[in-house]
Design a protein around this motif. Structure first.
Motif, short mmCIF file in Angstrom:
data_model
loop_
_atom_site.label_atom_id
_atom_site.label_comp_id
_atom_site.label_asym_id
_atom_site.label_seq_id
_atom_site.Cartn_x
_atom_site.Cartn_y
_atom_site.Cartn_z
N GLU A 68 0.83 -1.20 0.00
CA GLU A 68 0.00 0.00 0.00
C GLU A 68 0.87 1.25 0.00
OE1 GLU A 68 -2.88 0.00 3.20
OE2 GLU A 68 -3.55 -2.02 2.68
N ILE A 69 1.93 1.24 0.79
CA ILE A 69 2.85 2.39 0.85
C ILE A 69 3.49 2.61 -0.51
CG2 ILE A 69 5.06 3.17 1.81
CD1 ILE A 69 4.16 1.86 4.48
N GLU A 70 3.93 1.53 -1.15
CA GLU A 70 4.54 1.66 -2.48
C GLU A 70 3.54 2.25 -3.48
OE1 GLU A 70 6.01 -2.24 -3.42
OE2 GLU A 70 7.70 -2.07 -2.05
N ASP A 71 2.28 1.78 -3.41
CA ASP A 71 1.25 2.33 -4.31
C ASP A 71 1.04 3.81 -4.04
OD1 ASP A 71 0.94 -0.19 -5.40
OD2 ASP A 71 -0.91 -0.65 -4.31
N LEU A 72 1.00 4.19 -2.76
CA LEU A 72 0.83 5.61 -2.42
C LEU A 72 2.02 6.45 -2.88
CD1 LEU A 72 -0.76 5.31 1.14
CD2 LEU A 72 -1.87 6.19 -0.92
N GLN A 73 3.21 5.88 -2.76
CA GLN A 73 4.41 6.60 -3.23
C GLN A 73 4.35 6.81 -4.74
OE1 GLN A 73 7.44 4.03 -1.55
NE2 GLN A 73 7.83 5.44 0.14
N LYS A 74 3.91 5.78 -5.47
CA LYS A 74 3.77 5.92 -6.93
C LYS A 74 2.73 6.99 -7.26
CE LYS A 74 5.03 1.14 -8.00
NZ LYS A 74 4.53 -0.18 -8.41
N PHE A 75 1.61 6.96 -6.54
CA PHE A 75 0.54 7.94 -6.75
C PHE A 75 1.07 9.35 -6.47
CE2 PHE A 75 -3.03 10.45 -5.05
CZ PHE A 75 -3.85 10.47 -6.17
N ALA A 76 1.80 9.51 -5.37
CA ALA A 76 2.35 10.82 -5.00
C ALA A 76 3.32 11.30 -6.07
CB ALA A 76 3.05 10.73 -3.64
N LYS A 77 4.12 10.40 -6.60
CA LYS A 77 5.08 10.78 -7.65
C LYS A 77 4.34 11.24 -8.90
CE LYS A 77 9.13 9.08 -10.13
NZ LYS A 77 10.03 7.97 -10.36
N THR A 78 3.29 10.50 -9.26
CA THR A 78 2.47 10.87 -10.42
C THR A 78 1.84 12.25 -10.20
OG1 THR A 78 1.98 8.56 -10.87
CG2 THR A 78 0.51 10.17 -11.84
N GLN A 79 1.31 12.47 -9.01
CA GLN A 79 0.69 13.76 -8.71
C GLN A 79 1.72 14.89 -8.76
OE1 GLN A 79 -2.70 14.27 -8.35
NE2 GLN A 79 -2.64 12.17 -9.09
N LYS A 80 2.91 14.62 -8.26
CA LYS A 80 3.98 15.63 -8.28
C LYS A 80 4.34 15.96 -9.73
CE LYS A 80 8.63 16.58 -6.62
NZ LYS A 80 9.83 16.03 -6.01
N ASN A 81 4.45 14.93 -10.56
CA ASN A 81 4.75 15.17 -11.98
C ASN A 81 3.66 15.99 -12.64
OD1 ASN A 81 7.15 13.76 -11.82
ND2 ASN A 81 6.29 11.84 -12.56
N LEU A 82 2.41 15.67 -12.34
CA LEU A 82 1.30 16.45 -12.90
C LEU A 82 1.35 17.89 -12.42
CD1 LEU A 82 -1.67 13.90 -12.60
CD2 LEU A 82 -0.57 14.70 -14.72
N LEU A 83 1.65 18.08 -11.15
CA LEU A 83 1.76 19.42 -10.60
C LEU A 83 2.88 20.21 -11.26
CD1 LEU A 83 0.64 21.38 -8.52
CD2 LEU A 83 2.22 20.43 -6.84
N ASN A 84 4.00 19.54 -11.51
CA ASN A 84 5.12 20.19 -12.21
C ASN A 84 4.70 20.61 -13.62
OD1 ASN A 84 6.87 19.99 -10.06
ND2 ASN A 84 7.79 18.08 -10.75
N LYS A 85 3.94 19.75 -14.32
CA LYS A 85 3.46 20.09 -15.66
C LYS A 85 2.51 21.28 -15.60
CE LYS A 85 4.01 15.51 -17.67
NZ LYS A 85 3.35 14.30 -18.18
N VAL A 86 1.64 21.30 -14.59
CA VAL A 86 0.72 22.43 -14.43
C VAL A 86 1.51 23.70 -14.17
CG1 VAL A 86 -1.05 23.40 -12.89
CG2 VAL A 86 -1.26 21.05 -13.69
N ASP A 87 2.54 23.61 -13.32
CA ASP A 87 3.38 24.79 -13.06
C ASP A 87 4.04 25.29 -14.34
OD1 ASP A 87 2.84 24.99 -10.37
OD2 ASP A 87 4.65 23.94 -9.71
N ILE A 88 4.55 24.37 -15.15
CA ILE A 88 5.19 24.75 -16.42
C ILE A 88 4.17 25.43 -17.32
CG2 ILE A 88 6.20 23.80 -18.54
CD1 ILE A 88 7.59 21.68 -16.70
N ASP A 89 2.97 24.81 -17.45
CA ASP A 89 1.93 25.40 -18.29
C ASP A 89 1.51 26.76 -17.76
OD1 ASP A 89 2.03 23.17 -19.88
OD2 ASP A 89 0.20 22.26 -19.07
N LEU A 90 1.43 26.91 -16.45
CA LEU A 90 1.07 28.19 -15.84
C LEU A 90 2.12 29.25 -16.13
CD1 LEU A 90 -1.03 29.57 -14.04
CD2 LEU A 90 0.28 28.83 -12.06
N ASN A 91 3.39 28.86 -16.03
CA ASN A 91 4.48 29.79 -16.34
C ASN A 91 4.43 30.22 -17.80
OD1 ASN A 91 5.44 29.77 -13.74
ND2 ASN A 91 6.96 28.17 -14.11
N LYS A 92 4.15 29.27 -18.70
CA LYS A 92 4.03 29.60 -20.13
C LYS A 92 2.87 30.57 -20.35
CE LYS A 92 5.94 25.31 -22.07
NZ LYS A 92 5.61 24.08 -22.82
N ALA A 93 1.76 30.28 -19.69
CA ALA A 93 0.59 31.15 -19.83
C ALA A 93 0.89 32.54 -19.29
CB ALA A 93 -0.61 30.54 -19.11
#
Length: 114
Positions: A68-93
């Motif tokens: 369960e911890i490993e699954d949560l860590q993978k989920f957190a990593k995915t969410q962090k990557n998505l957040l980074n992409k949103v930040d990049i898109d926000l900076n571009k905008a």
């Protein structure tokens, strides 16, 4: 004489029987003690078996929680990557907004000059 031999034989047999009876009593006590020790050992084995089962259950639960911890860590990593992409898109905008604002300002400035 024959009677004396028979009496000695009876005495010898009685003595032998007494010895056998004592031997059987001693062996009976030993058997009883061994049964008690065996029963105690059976109880110990049962307790240790129960402890081993509990240990195995805990190991299984630990593995499940670890998974369960490993699954949560993978989920957190995915969410962090998505957040980074949103930040990049926000900076571009934001950069695009600044460019457009500069163009608007330039157009307004040019109109004032005319």
């Amino acid at each position: 004489l024959e009677l004396a031999v028979k009496i000695k034989t009876i005495d010898a047999l009685t003595s032998s029987n007494s010895s056998l009876i004592l031997d059987l009593e001693v062996k009976g006590k030993l058997v009883h003690e061994m049964k008690e020790k065996f029963n105690k050992l059976e109880l110990e084995v049962a307790k240790k078996s129960e402890i081993k089962n509990e240990h195995n259950e805990l190991k299984t639960r630990f593995k499940e929680k670890n998974s369960e911890i490993e699954d949560l860590q993978k989920f957190a990593k995915t969410q962090k990557n998505l957040l980074n992409k949103v930040d990049i898109d926000l900076n571009k905008a934001e950069a695009e907004k600044i460019k457009l604002q500069n163009k608007v300002d330039q157009i307004l400035h040019d109109k004032k000059l005319k």
